[in-house]
Structure formats: structure tokens, C-alpha cells
Design a protein around this motif. Structure first.
Motif, short mmCIF file in Angstrom:
data_model
loop_
_atom_site.label_atom_id
_atom_site.label_comp_id
_atom_site.label_asym_id
_atom_site.label_seq_id
_atom_site.Cartn_x
_atom_site.Cartn_y
_atom_site.Cartn_z
N GLU A 1 0.87 -1.18 0.00
CA GLU A 1 0.00 0.00 0.00
C GLU A 1 0.90 1.22 0.00
O GLU A 1 1.71 1.41 0.91
CB GLU A 1 -0.90 -0.02 1.24
CG GLU A 1 -1.78 1.20 1.34
CD GLU A 1 -2.76 1.15 2.52
OE1 GLU A 1 -3.17 0.03 2.93
OE2 GLU A 1 -3.09 2.22 3.04
N VAL A 2 0.79 2.02 -1.03
CA VAL A 2 1.67 3.19 -1.17
C VAL A 2 0.86 4.44 -0.84
O VAL A 2 -0.30 4.56 -1.27
CB VAL A 2 2.22 3.30 -2.61
CG1 VAL A 2 3.37 4.30 -2.67
CG2 VAL A 2 2.67 1.94 -3.12
N TYR A 3 1.45 5.34 -0.07
CA TYR A 3 0.75 6.55 0.37
C TYR A 3 1.45 7.76 -0.21
O TYR A 3 2.67 7.90 -0.09
CB TYR A 3 0.77 6.61 1.90
CG TYR A 3 -0.42 7.31 2.53
CD1 TYR A 3 -1.62 6.65 2.68
CD2 TYR A 3 -0.33 8.62 2.98
CE1 TYR A 3 -2.73 7.27 3.26
CE2 TYR A 3 -1.42 9.25 3.57
CZ TYR A 3 -2.62 8.57 3.71
OH TYR A 3 -3.71 9.18 4.28
N PHE A 4 0.68 8.61 -0.86
CA PHE A 4 1.20 9.85 -1.45
C PHE A 4 0.44 11.01 -0.84
O PHE A 4 -0.78 10.93 -0.67
CB PHE A 4 0.94 9.90 -2.96
CG PHE A 4 1.49 8.73 -3.74
CD1 PHE A 4 2.75 8.82 -4.33
CD2 PHE A 4 0.75 7.56 -3.89
CE1 PHE A 4 3.25 7.76 -5.07
CE2 PHE A 4 1.25 6.51 -4.63
CZ PHE A 4 2.50 6.60 -5.23
N GLY A 5 1.12 12.12 -0.55
CA GLY A 5 0.40 13.27 -0.02
C GLY A 5 0.82 14.56 -0.70
O GLY A 5 1.82 14.62 -1.42
N GLY A 6 0.04 15.62 -0.48
CA GLY A 6 0.40 16.97 -0.89
C GLY A 6 0.68 17.10 -2.38
O GLY A 6 -0.01 16.54 -3.22
N LYS A 7 1.72 17.87 -2.69
CA LYS A 7 2.00 18.21 -4.11
C LYS A 7 2.29 16.97 -4.95
O LYS A 7 1.91 16.90 -6.11
CB LYS A 7 3.23 19.13 -4.18
CG LYS A 7 2.93 20.55 -3.78
CD LYS A 7 4.17 21.42 -3.94
CE LYS A 7 3.97 22.74 -3.24
NZ LYS A 7 5.19 23.27 -2.65
N LEU A 8 2.99 16.01 -4.36
CA LEU A 8 3.31 14.80 -5.13
C LEU A 8 2.01 14.10 -5.55
O LEU A 8 1.85 13.69 -6.72
CB LEU A 8 4.20 13.86 -4.32
CG LEU A 8 4.58 12.54 -4.99
CD1 LEU A 8 5.36 12.78 -6.29
CD2 LEU A 8 5.40 11.65 -4.05
N ALA A 9 1.08 13.96 -4.61
CA ALA A 9 -0.19 13.32 -4.93
C ALA A 9 -0.93 14.12 -6.02
O ALA A 9 -1.48 13.55 -6.97
CB ALA A 9 -1.06 13.21 -3.67
N ARG A 10 -0.92 15.43 -5.89
CA ARG A 10 -1.60 16.29 -6.86
C ARG A 10 -0.99 16.11 -8.26
O ARG A 10 -1.69 15.97 -9.26
CB ARG A 10 -1.50 17.76 -6.45
CG ARG A 10 -2.80 18.26 -5.93
CD ARG A 10 -2.80 19.65 -5.38
NE ARG A 10 -3.44 19.61 -4.07
CZ ARG A 10 -4.73 19.42 -3.87
NH1 ARG A 10 -5.56 19.30 -4.89
NH2 ARG A 10 -5.24 19.35 -2.65
N GLU A 11 0.34 16.13 -8.31
CA GLU A 11 1.02 15.99 -9.62
C GLU A 11 0.70 14.64 -10.26
O GLU A 11 0.44 14.55 -11.45
CB GLU A 11 2.54 16.09 -9.43
CG GLU A 11 2.98 17.53 -9.25
CD GLU A 11 4.51 17.64 -9.25
OE1 GLU A 11 4.96 18.70 -8.84
OE2 GLU A 11 5.21 16.68 -9.64
N LEU A 12 0.73 13.59 -9.43
CA LEU A 12 0.51 12.26 -10.00
C LEU A 12 -0.95 12.08 -10.42
O LEU A 12 -1.23 11.47 -11.46
CB LEU A 12 0.95 11.18 -9.02
CG LEU A 12 2.46 11.13 -8.80
CD1 LEU A 12 2.82 10.15 -7.67
CD2 LEU A 12 3.20 10.72 -10.07
N GLU A 13 -1.88 12.62 -9.63
CA GLU A 13 -3.30 12.54 -10.05
C GLU A 13 -3.48 13.26 -11.38
O GLU A 13 -4.17 12.80 -12.27
CB GLU A 13 -4.20 13.21 -9.00
CG GLU A 13 -4.94 12.23 -8.14
CD GLU A 13 -6.16 12.82 -7.45
OE1 GLU A 13 -6.98 13.49 -8.10
OE2 GLU A 13 -6.29 12.59 -6.24
#
Ligand SMILES: Cc1cc2nc3c(=O)[nH]c(=O)nc-3n(C[C@H](O)[C@H](O)[C@H](O)COP(=O)(O)OP(=O)(O)OC[C@H]3O[C@@H](n4cnc5c(N)ncnc54)[C@H](O)[C@@H]3O)c2cc1C
Length: 411
Positions: free
Chosen positions: A297-309
Motif C-alpha cells: 500500500e503506497v501513500y502519497f500526499g500533498g504536491k506529489l499526490a496532486r502531480e501524479l493525479e
């Protein structure tokens, strides 16, 4: 089409707060209805069975577990609460992050939290102001903030941090946290696929509009995420400028998850963890073999999550596979397969993951939670004074709003 006409109380949203409010109203034999935009209950609590396992695409941890009402509810529903300590309470694996570096980082983290605690009584400031200027670990400290707050430290408020109460351990529901919320929703009069578009609170009764009919109610409990109130997805008339302002000061941070199946899983210890490298936009965190299952289970937050989405379908999983290959060796690629990626920012009925207060705006939580004319009540994680961002905070605000709404409807 279900015909809507009249109710004493209308609950808007069937997430953790709406379900809790509904159960309370049901126990009090109230005349009420729950209007839910999606075709399912749970909202940001959402378990899906994928690859043979119940995966929590939203909340997964019973934070403050010993005091968390969902712990008892899950067990009463016959679900299994796993009380083993969370992976973040143990040192991560050493791939790409040697033990000596981990010790140095833990010291920096402890010193950072000590600076925050020492400043709590002072004026509100952004958490980033407490970083050691030029500190070696600042990027990693920012990444931790993206998991906790859904944003980097420059957006998060010290007063909000100080108000949060986390004591009581962190447990999990083996069948899924989302499954516990859905199990609790059984028996509620929920009308699905019924997004509320407007609430007219100018007349004697509230008029609650949906695309397929309107409902008159004496009181309403609004549980939709702050982002939707800030965007005025539900139009209030007369306008509620204070609510829109409070909601705007409580944006939703972003956390996303990617689940990967893992062949030959035994090469990693169960419930272990490793950190990715720090990138300009952040850092992913990897929970290996949750519950001993053959997946990551990989967790992404903040700007990184936004960029990848924003990069489109499959980007979270692709990033994780690349990074895992660089950390543990490229042979891992053939052992991994994407199972599911979330996209909470794109989700039209969430628009993010959990609320944070902008620096200087921690008081917005109380402003957002305040009832209007003792008949429009607000509930949901963002309204909780000390358990915001969580499903149990949402629960508590739902129960409290139900009591007040019912009293108002009967007055
Ligand atoms: C990736 C991720 C990880 C998380 N991890 C944790 C964790 O480990 N532990 C924890 O406690 N919390 C965690 N959270 C947060 C937790 O999921 C939320 O705080 C909680 O579920 C919020 O509940 P709520 O009832 O306030 O809001 P929601 O669950 O958002 O419920 C609101 C409901 O309103 C509905 N709705 C929206 N607009 C309308 C409309 N116009 N008309 C009718 N209905 C509408 C929505 O569909 C939704 O069902 C996580 C969240 C995410 C996304």
C-alpha cells in the motif's frame, strides 16, 4: 424515482458523519431521510474488494483507537479489529535509508515537534516557520506533513496542530474501515444518487433541492466536505457568506493511495515500511504486506499526490514501481502489478482527502460548525474541534448534530 416530500430532519451525505447522525435519529424514532450523491454509503470511508482483498481506498486507521467509536461498532458488526501496532511506530526497512540516517532523521523530527510544542501558546504561524533553516531533513519533514495534513508545512497551522488530540493507539479493521461504516449504515433511509444542489432557508420550512425533486424539512444536517461548500456546489439562499469563508479557510489536503500486488512477498517482513527518496514534490511511503497480505500500500500526499493525479490514470502505480525498483532492485518490477490507484482530488463528491486549517485560521473550524438559525446544522470531520481529519471525528460531530437537529425540529 423516490418521491421526496417532507421530513423533520434531512441529513445531507452518508459518510461517517451522516451515517452516525442517521443512526442517532433512527434510535430516537425521528422522521428523517439521508440524501446521498453517490450510489453508495461511506463517502471518504470506502473499502473495495480488489485482487481478493478488502482494500481501504479512503480511511484505513482507527486513530485514537481505544476511544474511537468505530472500534466498538466494527466489533459489534462482527468485524475483526487488528490491534497490532502500526508500521510507523517501528523503524522503516533500510533500503535507501540506512539506520544511522534514520536515527538522525528521528532526532530532527523530535526536535521539530519540540519546537512546535514550545510555541503552542504563542500566535498562530505556519508550521514551516519551525523548520531549521537549511536543515538537511526539511524535505522529509515536509513529506511527513503531507501524510498527516495532506499539505506541506507552509500551508498548515500551528494552532490547528495544537488542537488535534491523537492519544489512544492506531488499529485497523481487517475487513476494511469503509466496510465498518457501510455495515453501520444498514437500516437507514438513505436515498442514493440524490445530490443536493440548493437549500432555501428563507421560508418557514427548509426547501432542499435535488436534480430530481425537492424536500421540505424543519432542520437539516449538512455533512459534505468543506471543498464543496467553498465551491458553492450546494447553493444556499439566502447566501451563507460566513460559511463559504470558513470552508475556504479549511481546504482539503490531498492523500492518495496506490495498491500493488506483490509476488514472492515473503522476502519482506509483514507490516513493514519503507520510504521513497525525497523529490522536489514530496516522497511516497510504502506499507509492505499490510495484515501479512501479498501487496504493498503506497501513500502519497500533498504536491506529489496532486502531480501524479494530474498526470492521469496509472501514474501513481507507475511512480511507485519505478521507485521500488530503484530502492530494492529492478527484479521487483516483475513481482509487482497495479491493483488500484485513488484520485480523491478528482472525486466530485470529495474534492480532496481531509481538511487542514490555513495558518491564522484554526478558528474557522468552530465557525464552520456553528448552526444557522438553529435549523441548519453542520457536521463532518472538518467540524470536529479535536479529532478533525478523521472518521471518528466525523462520527462525533454527526451524533451531536442529530441531537441538536431533532431538538430544533420538535421545538
Ligand atoms: C486516502 C485517505 C486516507 C485516510 N486515512 C484516514 C485514516 O487512516 N483514519 C481516519 O480516521 N481518517 C482517514 N481519512 C479521512 C476520513 O476518511 C474522513 O475524515 C472521513 O471519512 C470523513 O467523513 P465525513 O462524513 O466528514 O465526510 P465524507 O465521508 O466525505 O461524507 C460526505 C458525504 O456527502 C456526500 N455528498 C457530497 N456532496 C453531496 C451533495 N451535494 N448532496 C448529497 N450528498 C453529497 C459524499 O458523497 C459523501 O458520502 C482518510 C481519507 C483519505 C481520502
Amino acid at each position: 424515482m423516490v418521491h421526496l416530500s417532507e421530513a423533520d430532519v434531512a441529513v445531507i451525505g452518508a459518510g461517517a458523519a451522516g451515517v452516525a447522525a442517521g443512526k442517532r435519529l433512527l434510535a430516537m424514532k425521528a422522521n428523517f431521510v439521508v440524501l446521498e450523491a453517490r450510489s453508495r454509503a461511506g463517502g471518504r470511508a470506502h473499502t473495495e474488494r480488489i485482487g481478493g482483498f478488502p482494500l481501504d481506498l479512503g480511511c484505513g486507521w482507527l486513530h485514537a483507537a481505544e476511544r474511537n467509536p468505530w472500534t466498538k461498532i466494527a466489533e459489534a458488526e462482527g468485524l475483526i479489529v487488528d490491534r497490532s501496532p502500526p508500521p510507523w511506530e517501528r523503524p522503516p526497512l533500510e533500503y535507501g535509508f540506512a539506520a544511522a540516517e534514520q536515527r538522525a532523521f528521528r532526532a530532527a523530527l523530535t526536535a521539530f515537534y519540540a519546537r512546535l510544542d514550545a510555541a503552542e501558546a504563542g500566535p498562530d504561524r505556519a508550521l514551516a516557520e519551525f523548520l531549521d533553516p537549511g536543515g538537511k531533513w526539511n524535505a522529509r519533514l515536509n513529506a511527513i506533513s503531507t501524510y498527516v495534513n495532506g499539505v506541506e508545512l507552509d500551508r498548515a497551522s500551528l494552532a490547528d496542530y495544537a488542537a488535534y488530540d491523537d492519544a489512544g493507539g492506531n488499529w485497523r479493521v481487517a475487513e476494511g474501515y469503509g466496510a465498518a461504516v457501510v455495515a453501520h449504515a444498514k437500516g437507514l433511509p438513505i436515498v442514493f444518487d440524490r445530490a443536493v444542489t440548493a437549500i432555501d432557508h428563507g421560508g418557514k420550512r427548509l426547501r432542499i433541492e435535488t436534480a430530481s425533486g425537492a424536500l421540505a424539512a424543519r432542520a437539516a444536517i449538512v455533512t459534505v466536505p468543506t471543498a464543496l461548500i467553498a465551491e458553492e456546489t450546494i447553493r444556499f439562499s439566502p447566501k451563507l457568506a460566513d460559511k463559504v469563508e470558513a470552508a475556504t479557510a479549511l481546504p482539503l489536503g490531498l492523500a492518495d493511495k496506490s495498491f500493488l500486488s506483490l509476488a514472492e512477498a515473503e522476502r519482506f517482513p509483514a507490516d513493514s515500511r519503507l520510504f521513497g527518496k525525497t523529490h522536489a514534490a514530496g516522497m511516497a511511503s510504502y506499507h509492505l504486506r499490510p495484515f501479512g497480505r501479498p501487496l504493498i500500500e503506497v501513500y502519497f500526499g500533498g504536491k506529489l499526490a496532486r502531480e501524479l493525479e494530474a498526470a492521469g490514470a496509472g501514474a501513481l502505480a507507475a511512480f511507485a514501481i519505478e521507485e521500488l525498483a530503484s530502492l530494492v532492485g529492478s527484479d521487483i518490477r516483475s513481482k509487482l502489478a497495479p491493483l488500484a490507484d485513488t484520485a480523491w482530488a478528482r472525486d466530485p463528491f470529495a474534492r480532496g482527502s481531509y481538511s487542514y486549517a490555513l495558518p491564522g485560521h484554526a478558528a474557522a473550524r468552530a465557525e464552520f460548525a456553528a448552526p444557522v438559525d438553529d435549523r441548519l446544522f453542520f457536521a463532518g470531520e472538518a467540524c470536529s474541534p479535536h479529532h478533525f481529519t478523521t472518521a471518528h471525528g466525523a462520527y462525533e460531530t454527526g451524533v451531536a448534530a442529530a441531537d441538536r437537529a431533532l431538538a430544533a425540529a420538535k421545538a
